[in-house]
Design a protein around this motif. Sequence first.
Motif, PDB file in Angstrom:
ATOM      1  N   GLU A   1       0.833  -1.209   0.000  1.00 14.79           N
ATOM      2  CA  GLU A   1       0.000   0.000   0.000  1.00 14.79           C
ATOM      3  C   GLU A   1       0.871   1.263   0.000  1.00 14.79           C
ATOM      4  N   ALA A   2       1.901   1.279   0.825  1.00  9.77           N
ATOM      5  CA  ALA A   2       2.798   2.433   0.878  1.00  9.77           C
ATOM      6  C   ALA A   2       3.579   2.583  -0.429  1.00  9.77           C
ATOM      7  N   VAL A   3       3.962   1.468  -1.039  1.00 11.18           N
ATOM      8  CA  VAL A   3       4.662   1.513  -2.330  1.00 11.18           C
ATOM      9  C   VAL A   3       3.782   2.216  -3.361  1.00 11.18           C
ATOM     10  N   THR A   4       2.519   1.830  -3.413  1.00 13.48           N
ATOM     11  CA  THR A   4       1.585   2.433  -4.373  1.00 13.48           C
ATOM     12  C   THR A   4       1.404   3.922  -4.105  1.00 13.48           C
ATOM     13  N   ILE A   5       1.264   4.297  -2.851  1.00  7.07           N
ATOM     14  CA  ILE A   5       1.090   5.711  -2.486  1.00  7.07           C
ATOM     15  C   ILE A   5       2.294   6.526  -2.937  1.00  7.07           C
ATOM     16  N   GLU A   6       3.492   6.039  -2.656  1.00  8.14           N
ATOM     17  CA  GLU A   6       4.702   6.789  -3.007  1.00  8.14           C
ATOM     18  C   GLU A   6       4.935   6.808  -4.523  1.00  8.14           C
ATOM     19  N   GLN A   7       4.639   5.708  -5.212  1.00  9.87           N
ATOM     20  CA  GLN A   7       4.786   5.709  -6.671  1.00  9.87           C
ATOM     21  C   GLN A   7       3.817   6.709  -7.292  1.00  9.87           C
ATOM     22  N   ASN A   8       2.605   6.791  -6.731  1.00 10.04           N
ATOM     23  CA  ASN A   8       1.640   7.770  -7.233  1.00 10.04           C
ATOM     24  C   ASN A   8       2.141   9.199  -7.034  1.00 10.04           C
ATOM     25  N   LYS A   9       2.848   9.464  -5.936  1.00  9.25           N
ATOM     26  CA  LYS A   9       3.424  10.796  -5.711  1.00  9.25           C
ATOM     27  C   LYS A   9       4.495  11.102  -6.764  1.00  9.25           C
ATOM     28  N   ILE A  10       5.349  10.133  -7.035  1.00 11.51           N
ATOM     29  CA  ILE A  10       6.379  10.321  -8.064  1.00 11.51           C
ATOM     30  C   ILE A  10       5.712  10.605  -9.403  1.00 11.51           C
ATOM     31  N   ASN A  11       4.675   9.833  -9.721  1.00 11.03           N
ATOM     32  CA  ASN A  11       3.981  10.006 -10.993  1.00 11.03           C
ATOM     33  C   ASN A  11       3.287  11.369 -11.069  1.00 11.03           C
ATOM     34  N   GLU A  12       2.773  11.835  -9.944  1.00 13.76           N
ATOM     35  CA  GLU A  12       2.150  13.167  -9.911  1.00 13.76           C
ATOM     36  C   GLU A  12       3.200  14.245 -10.197  1.00 13.76           C
ATOM     37  N   PHE A  13       4.374  14.088  -9.606  1.00 11.76           N
ATOM     38  CA  PHE A  13       5.441  15.049  -9.865  1.00 11.76           C
ATOM     39  C   PHE A  13       5.818  15.053 -11.347  1.00 11.76           C
ATOM     40  N   ILE A  14       5.945  13.885 -11.922  1.00 11.83           N
ATOM     41  CA  ILE A  14       6.271  13.780 -13.345  1.00 11.83           C
ATOM     42  C   ILE A  14       5.180  14.431 -14.190  1.00 11.83           C
ATOM     43  N   SER A  15       3.920  14.230 -13.802  1.00  8.27           N
ATOM     44  CA  SER A  15       2.809  14.854 -14.533  1.00  8.27           C
ATOM     45  C   SER A  15       2.881  16.372 -14.472  1.00  8.27           C
ATOM     46  N   ILE A  16       3.252  16.921 -13.333  1.00  8.31           N
ATOM     47  CA  ILE A  16       3.403  18.371 -13.195  1.00  8.31           C
ATOM     48  C   ILE A  16       4.506  18.866 -14.126  1.00  8.31           C
ATOM     49  N   CYS A  17       5.569  18.099 -14.222  1.00 13.04           N
ATOM     50  CA  CYS A  17       6.718  18.490 -15.044  1.00 13.04           C
ATOM     51  C   CYS A  17       6.450  18.411 -16.540  1.00 13.04           C
ATOM     52  N   LYS A  18       5.563  17.505 -16.939  1.00 15.86           N
ATOM     53  CA  LYS A  18       5.324  17.288 -18.374  1.00 15.86           C
ATOM     54  C   LYS A  18       4.907  18.587 -19.050  1.00 15.86           C
ATOM     55  N   GLY A  19       5.462  18.802 -20.200  1.00 16.47           N
ATOM     56  CA  GLY A  19       5.127  19.984 -20.967  1.00 16.47           C
ATOM     57  C   GLY A  19       5.969  21.201 -20.624  1.00 16.47           C
ATOM     58  N   HIS A  20       6.694  21.138 -19.521  1.00 17.15           N
ATOM     59  CA  HIS A  20       7.527  22.274 -19.111  1.00 17.15           C
ATOM     60  C   HIS A  20       9.004  21.897 -19.114  1.00 17.15           C
ATOM     61  N   GLY A  21       9.269  20.610 -19.068  1.00 14.83           N
ATOM     62  CA  GLY A  21      10.642  20.128 -18.994  1.00 14.83           C
ATOM     63  C   GLY A  21      11.021  19.826 -17.558  1.00 14.83           C
ATOM     64  N   ALA A  22      11.195  18.553 -17.266  1.00 10.03           N
ATOM     65  CA  ALA A  22      11.501  18.135 -15.898  1.00 10.03           C
ATOM     66  C   ALA A  22      12.771  18.810 -15.372  1.00 10.03           C
ATOM     67  N   LEU A  23      13.788  18.902 -16.208  1.00  9.46           N
ATOM     68  CA  LEU A  23      15.037  19.517 -15.742  1.00  9.46           C
ATOM     69  C   LEU A  23      14.839  20.978 -15.377  1.00  9.46           C
ATOM     70  N   LYS A  24      14.018  21.682 -16.142  1.00  6.34           N
ATOM     71  CA  LYS A  24      13.775  23.093 -15.844  1.00  6.34           C
ATOM     72  C   LYS A  24      12.967  23.245 -14.558  1.00  6.34           C
ATOM     73  N   ILE A  25      11.978  22.377 -14.353  1.00  2.94           N
ATOM     74  CA  ILE A  25      11.181  22.402 -13.121  1.00  2.94           C
ATOM     75  C   ILE A  25      12.083  22.076 -11.927  1.00  2.94           C
ATOM     76  N   GLU A  26      12.900  21.045 -12.065  1.00  4.21           N
ATOM     77  CA  GLU A  26      13.796  20.647 -10.977  1.00  4.21           C
ATOM     78  C   GLU A  26      14.761  21.774 -10.623  1.00  4.21           C
ATOM     79  N   ARG A  27      15.309  22.432 -11.621  1.00 10.39           N
ATOM     80  CA  ARG A  27      16.223  23.545 -11.372  1.00 10.39           C
ATOM     81  C   ARG A  27      15.520  24.677 -10.629  1.00 10.39           C
ATOM     82  N   ALA A  28      14.286  24.982 -11.022  1.00  8.92           N
ATOM     83  CA  ALA A  28      13.529  26.030 -10.342  1.00  8.92           C
ATOM     84  C   ALA A  28      13.275  25.658  -8.882  1.00  8.92           C
ATOM     85  N   MET A  29      12.995  24.387  -8.629  1.00  6.37           N
ATOM     86  CA  MET A  29      12.769  23.943  -7.253  1.00  6.37           C
ATOM     87  C   MET A  29      14.048  24.009  -6.438  1.00  6.37           C
TER      88      MET A  29
END
Length: 138
Positions: A74-102
């Motif tokens: 259950e915890a694995v699924t919760i944390e994988q969903n968080k990672i996937n949500e982060f990736i979804s936020i990054c899509k279309g903007h460039g993950a590297l650019k989002i990461e650098r801003a953070m």
Amino acid sequence: THPLLKGVKFTSSNFFDMACMKQRHLGCVIWNGMDQMLASGLAAGADGAIGSTFNVISPVAQKLSKAFFAGDKEAVTIEQNKINEFISICKGHGALKIERAMLEAEGIHVGQCRRPFLPLSAKGEEAARRAYRLFIQA
């Protein structure tokens, strides 16, 4: 197996190949390289992970890994969903650019991405702020 080969980063979604590598090359450390498939990679035999998004959301990846090795599905699924949500936020903007801003928001000055990457757009800046609030300030 080459005697100097001690480990590889496996960046593919073909986990059959990963499992075969693990069986054929006993003792070789395999790191999963697809952030959105960390849980799947671990299930296929990866020893850990190297992911670009983990530069800024490493606590999430660490929680997932600990949960996996503790057998907490259950915890694995919760944390994988968080990672996937982060990736979804990054899509279309460039993950590297989002990461650098953070990282900049954390006071870690890394500068802009080099050419040919363009600066982060206004929408990208907002996405970075949203990701920062969700994953760093949370």
